[in-house]
Design an enzyme around this catalytic site. Structure first.
Site, short mmCIF file in Angstrom:
data_model
loop_
_atom_site.label_atom_id
_atom_site.label_comp_id
_atom_site.label_asym_id
_atom_site.label_seq_id
_atom_site.Cartn_x
_atom_site.Cartn_y
_atom_site.Cartn_z
CB ALA A 42 -0.93 0.01 1.21
CG ASP A 174 -0.59 -5.08 15.19
OD1 ASP A 174 0.37 -5.37 15.94
OD2 ASP A 174 -0.44 -4.59 14.06
#
Length: 1007
Positions: A42, A174
């Site tokens: 990305a 996360d």
């Protein structure tokens, strides 16, 4: 694998100096501006709302680069973010699909992430955006992180987001400082002090639910690994960032939402102390450190954080989930429920409760307003209404160069470490770049009309008095500082990939190793058994034959050049089991010499006069050899009658033999791969000097050690194929053990009082634990090398043979991640290993003739033999019950057929392996030595023997003139006469080196 890493990408002022601004591109109601970050899959851009000119972040994901799993993660992230509307969670504003990309429009967080805020805490006073903050709440000083007021403020806002997730049965998985994004203080928007005004998805998008409005606002980002997990469910996928990952995830165990609480504890500790509580070079070493710490969380002596914070951290950082505080206890803790102490007079707390609970999905939340309808329309492609208005403010964008950083996959594009104040005059996008502003404010250009509030001296003086009266002597500790530098450098390399995703094969291997390690039948009488994920239990003295300096494996120890104490483990068992010890056999004397040499095979004394590209050694001095556990000297393979391994072996002994042989071969291949890997990674700051006399120990000129792109590609390809070969051998080792365990589980034979079976079980368990640790380590390094290779290939010229566009799909290595890794067609593990074995043997033979480094010659010969055996491993799969004679017969038939259908390397190795086995077992027919020599006669120039041939024939070089010496001399002379060149010396020349140092095994009286 780094796709969903938002937090490090919201830093538009930190651009590479050689990158020009991207052209503007319309995406729905937004205009995409300059690039502010890039990862493997990305690219993140700064964007602006076309009508309101307020800022957004646009993450453009290239779908063609994503594997099925990553596409699922992306879809999950989009689905979750569409449902989450909370002031302390980064909002998904819009989503646009094209044929090749997905553009995610997110809230823009101008101050970067918490990680850079902590790292740049000593320079925050240089920025107009945090100058007032630091004046009111200064940093505590050495041994500490942020001011406790700021710590409590951020923790309250993070907890508010977590409560919102828990009410919806979501776990983030996360949580780390890099995923906690910061926005300017809400009060700065109202006063017009903030230049970069973000687009607001609703009225309260930038209105905190808890904490202080005069301090930066925290938002939780990156939901790529989030998932719905009800309180009664358990997850088992290993994902997230290792440094902040809960121990139960690192141990491949099932886990629940409490894993997020561990991550919160690590983040809180880092805010308080300035560094993570546990730092290691990879996730394997990390779990070892956590387990060895035994929940004893310590703080630097100079750290003056309150006892309430310490208590909360210790309650969160419990390695076992059952001991860790639950969410109810956490949300009710007084650090979250009570007002923040130590506030200045003008920082009155908000009217809401500090731990203001958020309503459940069906309880009538604040989102049941027209704002919510507008948001949903926008997400579905409808036209978005104008955002809520802000006070008029000068909005200008300033582009600033991003410092050049080593080219690494999905790296953080944060500050270079020494931020500067923003420029006084705003400039248009096309203006010349300016220097970066402070770390946490890297995306916010300065305002000319910024208003400074008078600093409050009361808290400043109070903080200074507290620091001065601590009574702690200000003593510099250079040793600890150097240790921290080395550890940090290793950590930066190991965690260059921001995430760990473990494939199913690795999970299966670890699960089997756990099953074997914790089975009650394997516990009794287990001398020298390894602890979980450790080489040996801490404090346990090694058994006989082991190094007294045994220590757990350091997966990336070679980075810092530290000596590996545990690399001195002897390997006698590996060879005791292969070679008999009968005093009546000439080959027993040879095997004894092999046993003597094997103790030094991979120890610190390894010094073969060998060089490879850039002077690496094979194997390098600092890696964990097989076996990595203390083991007794007793061999399971040697019988009382002195017989050799053969058909009369019981199944347990045969399994031990096959398992340890396969593990040893994998270790040799791993050592060769480490040579390549060592040249790809930078050294730690204190390890610029290499090993004495090592040509590859020159000072590193850059992050890539001064390597060209071509060299990086070559080394990465070679390291990758060697690591894959090592993984295949390790997987085979585990399969051998699994077959044995399945058979034993059915028969339940370990339950009986059979000493031999118990010893075999313990020995197999030890090898399985070693294989498990090594497999995890190699998997980690192989992924690092893969990413290094992919990135280096992209940097090659388009007409380069190794450029991805010029490589055929047939030469690809299967990858379970984003895309196949394509290597050059002529790079194979077998070719590298074969050439390396010949090179080692050739140099060792020359040294042997000249009488130089005879110990190194022995080591080189044995290493080369193991390397060739590893080449043959795919051809001759060793299974329990399969006789070695059949293998040798197959090898002989291949040679007799002329090897029409096999590569010459395999022919040579097969012949040599069969002939070598015949030397061990002279009673069985074997391949004549000349057959092995003939395989390479046309390739290698002959080098004639000189005086040593006659010396051996006359027996002058043998210390034993008795019958045993005569038998040895017969074998040696026959081999030397038939092999007048050094290519097949693995199977002839090494005998003469052993014969010159063998003592009589039976005291015949002639020695």
């Amino acid at each position: 694998m780094g796709l969903f890493h938002h937090s490090t990408l919201f830093l538009p002022l930190l651009r590479r100096s050689n990158e020009g601004p991207h052209g503007e591109m319309p995406i729905g109601h937004y205009t995409r501006l300059s690039e502010i970050g890039r990862g493997s899959f990305a690219v993140v851009y700064k964007g602006v709302h076309t009508r309101s000119r307020t800022y957004v972040a646009i993450k453009s994901v290239t779908m063609t680069k994503l594997s099925r799993k990553l596409k699922e993660n992306l879809a999950s992230e989009i689905s979750i973010l569409k449902q989450l509307h909370h002031p302390h969670i980064v909002a998904l504003l819009d989503c646009h699909d094209t044929t090749s990309n997905i553009h995610l429009v997110m809230e823009f967080c101008a101050l970067g992430d918490l990680s850079h805020f902590i790292k740049g805490r000593n320079t925050l006073q240089d920025s107009p955006y945090t100058r007032e903050l630091i004046a009111k709440y200064p940093n505590p000083g050495e041994g500490a992180g942020l001011n406790e007021v700021i710590v409590r403020h951020f923790l309250k806002q993070l907890s508010s987001a977590l409560r919102f997730l828990r009410d919806r049965d979501l776990i983030h998985r996360d949580i780390k400082p890099q995923n906690l994004l910061l926005c300017p203080a809400p009060s700065s928007y109202r006063s017009g002090a903030a230049d970069v005004v973000p687009f607001k998805s609703s009225e309260d998008s930038f209105s905190p639910k808890t904490g202080l409005e005069s301090l930066p606002m925290l938002k939780l980002a990156d939901f790529g690994f989030a998932r719905s997990l009800p309180a009664t469910s358990l997850a088992e996928t290993l994902c997230g960032s290792p440094l902040y990952m809960a121990p139960e995830i690192l141990r491949y165990e099932k886990y629940d939402a409490k894993a997020d609480l561990w991550s919160v504890g690590t983040v809180l500790y880092e805010m308080v102390v300035g560094r993570a509580p546990f730092r290691a070079v990879n996730h394997i070493e990390l779990i070892k450190k956590i387990e060895q710490n035994k929940d004893q969380i310590s703080f630097p002596s100079k750290n003056r954080v309150s006892e309430d914070i310490r208590e909360l951290i210790r309650g969160l950082l419990k390695q076992h989930p059952m001991d860790r505080m639950n969410f109810d206890v956490y949300f009710a803790h007084k650090v979250l429920t009570e007002p923040i102490p130590g506030l200045v007079a003008d920082d009155a707390p908000l009217g809401r409760s500090p731990a203001d609970p958020t309503p459940r999905p069906g309880s009538g939340s604040r989102r049941s307003t027209p704002v919510q309808m507008k948001r949903e329309n926008a997400l579905s492609g409808g036209v978005r209404d104008e955002p809520a208005t802000y006070p008029a403010a000068q909005r200008a964008m300033t582009q600033s160069p991003r410092p050049e950083t080593p080219s690494t996959p999905m790296r953080r594009t944060g500050s270079a470490g020494t931020p500067h104040a923003a420029p006084n005059e705003p400039t248009p996008p096309a203006s010349h770049p300016t220097r970066p502003s402070p770390v946490s404010l890297a995306t916010a250009p300065g305002r000319q009309e910024h208003v400074d509030r008078p600093p409050t001296t009361t808290v400043v003086e109070q903080q200074r008095r507290r620091t001065a009266s601590s009574g702690v002597p200000q003593v510099d500790k250079p040793v600890e500082k150097a240790k921290d530098e080395k550890e940090h450098a290793a950590q930066e390399v190991a965690f260059e990939r921001d995430y760990v995703l473990v494939e199913k094969r690795a999970v299966e291997m670890n699960a089997f190793a756990d099953e074997l390690a914790y089975n009650p039948r394997m516990q009794g009488g287990q001398a020298g058994a390894v602890s979980r994920r450790s080489g040996a239990a801490p404090g346990t003295p090694p058994a006989g034959g082991s190094s007294p300096h045994a220590s757990p494996s350091k997966a990336m120890q070679i980075i810092s050049g530290r000596s590996r104490a545990d690399s001195a483990h002897v390997r006698q068992n590996s060879y005791d089991r292969r070679y008999g010890q009968s005093p009546t056999s000439a080959t027993s004397a040879i095997s004894k010499a092999l046993n003597m040499a094997s103790g030094r095979l991979f120890g610190m004394s390894f010094s073969p006069p060998l060089t490879i590209t850039k002077g690496g050694r094979s194997p390098p001095l600092a890696y964990n050899p097989f076996p990595a556990y203390p083991s007794a000297q007793t061999s399971l393979i040697v019988h009382a009658d002195g017989g050799k391994p053969g058909a009369n072996l019981d199944e347990d002994s045969k399994t031990v033999h096959d398992l340890e042989e396969c593990a040893t071969r994998s270790d040799v291949v791993y050592g060769f791969a480490e040579v390549k890997y060592k040249q790809l990674i930078p050294l730690a700051p204190s390890a610029a000097t290499g090993y004495p006399g090592d040509p590859g120990s020159d000072a590193v000129d850059s992050a890539d050690g001064g390597l060209t792109v071509d060299a990086i590609v070559t080394l990465s390809e070679e390291a990758l194929v060697l690591y894959v070969k090592a993984l295949s051998l390790l997987a085979k080792s585990m399969d051998i053990a699994r077959v044995w365990w399945t058979r034993k589980s059915r028969g339940d034979t370990l339950s009986r009082a059979d000493t031999g079976s118990t010893v075999a079980g313990n020995r197999i368990n030890n090898v399985v634990q070693w294989v498990r640790n090594r497999f995890n380590e190699v998997l980690e390094k192989a992924e690092f090398v893969r990413l290094k290779l992919v990135e280096a290939q992209k940097r090659l010229p388009s007409d380069h043979p190794s450029h991805p566009s010029n490589l055929s799909v047939g030469s690809s290595l299967g990858s379970g991640t984003s895309a196949d890794v394509v290597v050059s067609p002529d790079v194979t593990a077998e070719k590298l290993m074969y050439e390396r074995a010949l090179e080692m043997s050739r140099v060792a033979a020359i040294n042997e003739i000249t009488g130089e480094d005879l110990a190194g010659c022995e080591i080189s010969y044995v290493t080369a033999i193991r390397m060739l055996e590893a080449i043959l491993d795919d051809v001759e799969v060793s299974r329990p019950g399969q006789s070695g004679g059949a293998d040798r017969a197959d090898a002989r038939r291949d040679n007799e057929d002329g090897g029409q259908n096999e590569p010459q390397a395999v022919i040579l190795a097969k012949s040599a392996n069969a002939w070598h086995s015949d030397i061990e077992n002279p009673e069985s027919p074997g391949v004549a030595p000349e057959e092995a020599g003939a395989a390479v006669e046309s390739v290698h120039a002959p080098v004639q023997w000189t005086g040593q041939n006659a010396a051996v024939e006359s027996g002058a070089s043998l210390p034993c003139s008795g019958s045993h010496a005569a038998e040895i001399r017969t074998l040696t002379v026959r081999s030397m006469q038939d092999h007048a060149h050094f290519a097949p010396l693995l199977f002839s020349i090494f005998i003469s080196s052993y014969s010159s140092s063998i003592s009589c095994p039976s005291s015949c009286g002639h020695c």
